[in-house]
Design a protein around this motif. Structure first.
Motif, PDB file in Angstrom:
ATOM      1  N   ALA A 195      -8.461  17.347 -26.732  1.00  0.00           N
ATOM      2  CA  ALA A 195      -7.843  18.491 -27.411  1.00  0.00           C
ATOM      3  C   ALA A 195      -7.214  18.087 -28.741  1.00  0.00           C
ATOM      4  O   ALA A 195      -7.016  16.894 -29.032  1.00  0.00           O
ATOM      5  CB  ALA A 195      -6.801  19.131 -26.504  1.00  0.00           C
ATOM      6  N   LEU A 196      -6.885  19.097 -29.548  1.00  0.00           N
ATOM      7  CA  LEU A 196      -6.266  18.856 -30.848  1.00  0.00           C
ATOM      8  C   LEU A 196      -5.055  17.943 -30.723  1.00  0.00           C
ATOM      9  O   LEU A 196      -4.176  18.161 -29.888  1.00  0.00           O
ATOM     10  CB  LEU A 196      -5.835  20.190 -31.470  1.00  0.00           C
ATOM     11  N   HIS A 197      -5.018  16.921 -31.574  1.00  0.00           N
ATOM     12  CA  HIS A 197      -3.906  15.978 -31.568  1.00  0.00           C
ATOM     13  C   HIS A 197      -3.904  15.218 -32.892  1.00  0.00           C
ATOM     14  O   HIS A 197      -4.817  15.338 -33.702  1.00  0.00           O
ATOM     15  CB  HIS A 197      -4.029  14.995 -30.399  1.00  0.00           C
ATOM     16  N   ARG A 198      -2.887  14.416 -33.102  1.00  0.00           N
ATOM     17  CA  ARG A 198      -2.814  13.569 -34.290  1.00  0.00           C
ATOM     18  C   ARG A 198      -2.149  12.252 -33.915  1.00  0.00           C
ATOM     19  O   ARG A 198      -1.512  12.130 -32.863  1.00  0.00           O
ATOM     20  CB  ARG A 198      -2.040  14.253 -35.426  1.00  0.00           C
ATOM     21  N   HIS A 199      -2.315  11.244 -34.782  1.00  0.00           N
ATOM     22  CA  HIS A 199      -1.739   9.928 -34.537  1.00  0.00           C
ATOM     23  C   HIS A 199      -0.861   9.512 -35.712  1.00  0.00           C
ATOM     24  O   HIS A 199      -1.098   9.922 -36.849  1.00  0.00           O
ATOM     25  CB  HIS A 199      -2.844   8.881 -34.352  1.00  0.00           C
ATOM     26  N   ASP A 200       0.119   8.666 -35.422  1.00  0.00           N
ATOM     27  CA  ASP A 200       0.987   8.141 -36.472  1.00  0.00           C
ATOM     28  C   ASP A 200       0.293   7.027 -37.259  1.00  0.00           C
ATOM     29  O   ASP A 200       0.723   6.682 -38.353  1.00  0.00           O
ATOM     30  CB  ASP A 200       2.291   7.597 -35.873  1.00  0.00           C
ATOM     31  N   ARG A 201      -0.752   6.461 -36.672  1.00  0.00           N
ATOM     32  CA  ARG A 201      -1.512   5.405 -37.341  1.00  0.00           C
ATOM     33  C   ARG A 201      -2.914   5.897 -37.675  1.00  0.00           C
ATOM     34  O   ARG A 201      -3.384   6.899 -37.129  1.00  0.00           O
ATOM     35  CB  ARG A 201      -1.602   4.163 -36.433  1.00  0.00           C
ATOM     36  N   ASP A 202      -3.585   5.198 -38.586  1.00  0.00           N
ATOM     37  CA  ASP A 202      -4.994   5.460 -38.819  1.00  0.00           C
ATOM     38  C   ASP A 202      -5.760   5.089 -37.553  1.00  0.00           C
ATOM     39  O   ASP A 202      -5.303   4.282 -36.744  1.00  0.00           O
ATOM     40  CB  ASP A 202      -5.530   4.631 -39.987  1.00  0.00           C
ATOM     41  N   GLN A 203      -6.943   5.687 -37.407  1.00  0.00           N
ATOM     42  CA  GLN A 203      -7.715   5.465 -36.197  1.00  0.00           C
ATOM     43  C   GLN A 203      -9.193   5.303 -36.553  1.00  0.00           C
ATOM     44  O   GLN A 203      -9.728   6.009 -37.416  1.00  0.00           O
ATOM     45  CB  GLN A 203      -7.538   6.657 -35.246  1.00  0.00           C
ATOM     46  N   LEU A 204      -9.861   4.359 -35.893  1.00  0.00           N
ATOM     47  CA  LEU A 204     -11.308   4.205 -36.019  1.00  0.00           C
ATOM     48  C   LEU A 204     -11.916   4.426 -34.646  1.00  0.00           C
ATOM     49  O   LEU A 204     -11.580   3.712 -33.693  1.00  0.00           O
ATOM     50  CB  LEU A 204     -11.680   2.816 -36.537  1.00  0.00           C
ATOM     51  N   LEU A 205     -12.794   5.440 -34.533  1.00  0.00           N
ATOM     52  CA  LEU A 205     -13.499   5.714 -33.286  1.00  0.00           C
ATOM     53  C   LEU A 205     -14.930   5.221 -33.416  1.00  0.00           C
ATOM     54  O   LEU A 205     -15.626   5.550 -34.375  1.00  0.00           O
ATOM     55  CB  LEU A 205     -13.511   7.215 -32.978  1.00  0.00           C
ATOM     56  N   TYR A 206     -15.383   4.466 -32.416  1.00  0.00           N
ATOM     57  CA  TYR A 206     -16.746   3.947 -32.410  1.00  0.00           C
ATOM     58  C   TYR A 206     -17.351   4.180 -31.038  1.00  0.00           C
ATOM     59  O   TYR A 206     -16.734   3.862 -30.016  1.00  0.00           O
ATOM     60  CB  TYR A 206     -16.748   2.454 -32.749  1.00  0.00           C
ATOM     61  N   ALA A 207     -18.570   4.731 -30.997  1.00  0.00           N
ATOM     62  CA  ALA A 207     -19.256   4.983 -29.735  1.00  0.00           C
ATOM     63  C   ALA A 207     -20.451   4.050 -29.605  1.00  0.00           C
ATOM     64  O   ALA A 207     -21.342   4.046 -30.456  1.00  0.00           O
ATOM     65  CB  ALA A 207     -19.713   6.430 -29.650  1.00  0.00           C
ATOM     66  N   ILE A 208     -20.465   3.254 -28.542  1.00  0.00           N
ATOM     67  CA  ILE A 208     -21.610   2.398 -28.275  1.00  0.00           C
ATOM     68  C   ILE A 208     -22.811   3.248 -27.886  1.00  0.00           C
ATOM     69  O   ILE A 208     -23.957   2.951 -28.224  1.00  0.00           O
ATOM     70  CB  ILE A 208     -21.277   1.399 -27.143  1.00  0.00           C
ATOM     71  N   SER A 209     -22.557   4.327 -27.168  1.00  0.00           N
ATOM     72  CA  SER A 209     -23.617   5.239 -26.754  1.00  0.00           C
ATOM     73  C   SER A 209     -23.103   6.667 -26.835  1.00  0.00           C
ATOM     74  O   SER A 209     -21.907   6.916 -26.894  1.00  0.00           O
ATOM     75  CB  SER A 209     -24.059   4.929 -25.316  1.00  0.00           C
ATOM     76  N   GLY A 210     -24.041   7.633 -26.853  1.00  0.00           N
ATOM     77  CA  GLY A 210     -23.664   9.038 -26.915  1.00  0.00           C
ATOM     78  C   GLY A 210     -23.279   9.487 -28.310  1.00  0.00           C
ATOM     79  O   GLY A 210     -23.273   8.703 -29.262  1.00  0.00           O
ATOM     80  N   VAL A 211     -22.960  10.777 -28.418  1.00  0.00           N
ATOM     81  CA  VAL A 211     -22.625  11.401 -29.701  1.00  0.00           C
ATOM     82  C   VAL A 211     -21.249  12.040 -29.607  1.00  0.00           C
ATOM     83  O   VAL A 211     -20.931  12.704 -28.622  1.00  0.00           O
ATOM     84  CB  VAL A 211     -23.678  12.475 -30.075  1.00  0.00           C
ATOM     85  N   MET A 212     -20.423  11.830 -30.627  1.00  0.00           N
ATOM     86  CA  MET A 212     -19.110  12.469 -30.702  1.00  0.00           C
ATOM     87  C   MET A 212     -19.116  13.516 -31.807  1.00  0.00           C
ATOM     88  O   MET A 212     -19.724  13.302 -32.862  1.00  0.00           O
ATOM     89  CB  MET A 212     -18.022  11.429 -31.010  1.00  0.00           C
ATOM     90  N   ARG A 213     -18.456  14.632 -31.570  1.00  0.00           N
ATOM     91  CA  ARG A 213     -18.219  15.638 -32.610  1.00  0.00           C
ATOM     92  C   ARG A 213     -16.716  15.702 -32.860  1.00  0.00           C
ATOM     93  O   ARG A 213     -15.930  15.884 -31.928  1.00  0.00           O
ATOM     94  CB  ARG A 213     -18.716  17.019 -32.189  1.00  0.00           C
ATOM     95  N   LEU A 214     -16.351  15.568 -34.102  1.00  0.00           N
ATOM     96  CA  LEU A 214     -14.942  15.599 -34.497  1.00  0.00           C
ATOM     97  C   LEU A 214     -14.712  16.836 -35.356  1.00  0.00           C
ATOM     98  O   LEU A 214     -15.516  17.119 -36.248  1.00  0.00           O
ATOM     99  CB  LEU A 214     -14.599  14.341 -35.288  1.00  0.00           C
TER     100      LEU A 214
END
Length: 238
Positions: A12-31
């Motif tokens: 669900a909608l959220h935010r972080h205090d730090r920068d973030q890097l998301l990496y998927a070994i498999s599958g597809v992410m929608r942001l």
């Protein structure tokens, strides 16, 4: 941090205090953020600046690795959500760091791996995998219809009737609100849709047909030019 998500999961909608890097070994992410939607295929990563309100949806089984980075560490990168190519070296470094303690000591193995990741991120190629979202109500009607059926081949003139504006006005709105012309925006929608279908195991021929292409070869060539990855590679990760 390492975590696995099943097909159809959402964050669900959220935010972080730090920068973030998301990496998927498999599958597809929608942001999705307020201003744009991005698709992240296998072996690609998304950089999310601190404070960015976003949600993530999962397509296929996603084996995710998340790096949290001090805000301001990458001033040239963290100016907006960015989709990045992941080199073989960067991939192995991310996997190696995920095996280290979340809190690691200075000059430890984890610290040295992190420093190498910094170098690789600074040289990583940015990819055009984001879709800007419409603000004008007339444009929103067109965009919603195309999102519902990416294979719809109606012309800009046809769509302008739906929106209640002239073709010239609609063309101007695409450039003003979305930063690209109608054909470019529709093609990007089709490729986002194609990534979802490929990640679920549909054949390239079927995906090409569903997204308005008459041949698999024409679809594959256009897909590689726009997405930087062959459609066959998306299927391979499942």
């Amino acid at each position: 941090m390492a975590k696995t998500f099943t097909d159809g999961s959402t964050i669900a909608l959220h935010r972080h205090d730090r920068d973030q890097l998301l990496y998927a070994i498999s599958g597809v992410m929608r942001l999705q953020t307020k201003l744009e939607a991005s698709v992240v295929p296998p072996d690609r990563a998304v950089y999310i600046p601190a404070g960015t309100l976003h949600s993530v949806s999962i397509h296929g089984t996603v084996d995710m690795r998340t790096l949290y980075i001090a805000k301001g560490q990458f001033r040239d990168i963290a100016i907006g959500v960015r989709i990045m190519a992941v080199s073989n070296l960067l991939r192995e470094l991310i996997l190696a760091l995920s095996e280290e303690p979340i809190t690691y000591e200075s000059d430890s193995r984890g610290d040295r791996i992190a420093k190498l990741i910094e170098l690789e991120l600074e040289r990583a190629k940015e990819l055009s995998l984001s879709i800007p979202l419409a603000r004008d109500p007339r444009l929103q009607r067109i965009c919603a219809a195309i999102l519902a059926n990416p294979a719809d081949d109606r012309t800009l003139g046809d769509w302008s009737e739906l929106a209640g504006a002239s073709p010239r006005t609609i063309a101007r709105l695409f450039q003003r609100d979305l930063g690209m012309n109608f054909n470019k925006w529709r093609q990007r929608i089709r490729f986002h849709n194609a990534l979802d279908d490929l990640s679920r195991g549909k054949s390239i021929a079927k995906v090409a047909q569903l997204n308005g292409y008459r041949s698999s070869s024409a679809f594959s060539a256009a897909f590689v030019r726009e997405m930087g990855i062959a459609p066959s590679r998306v299927s391979e990760h499942d």
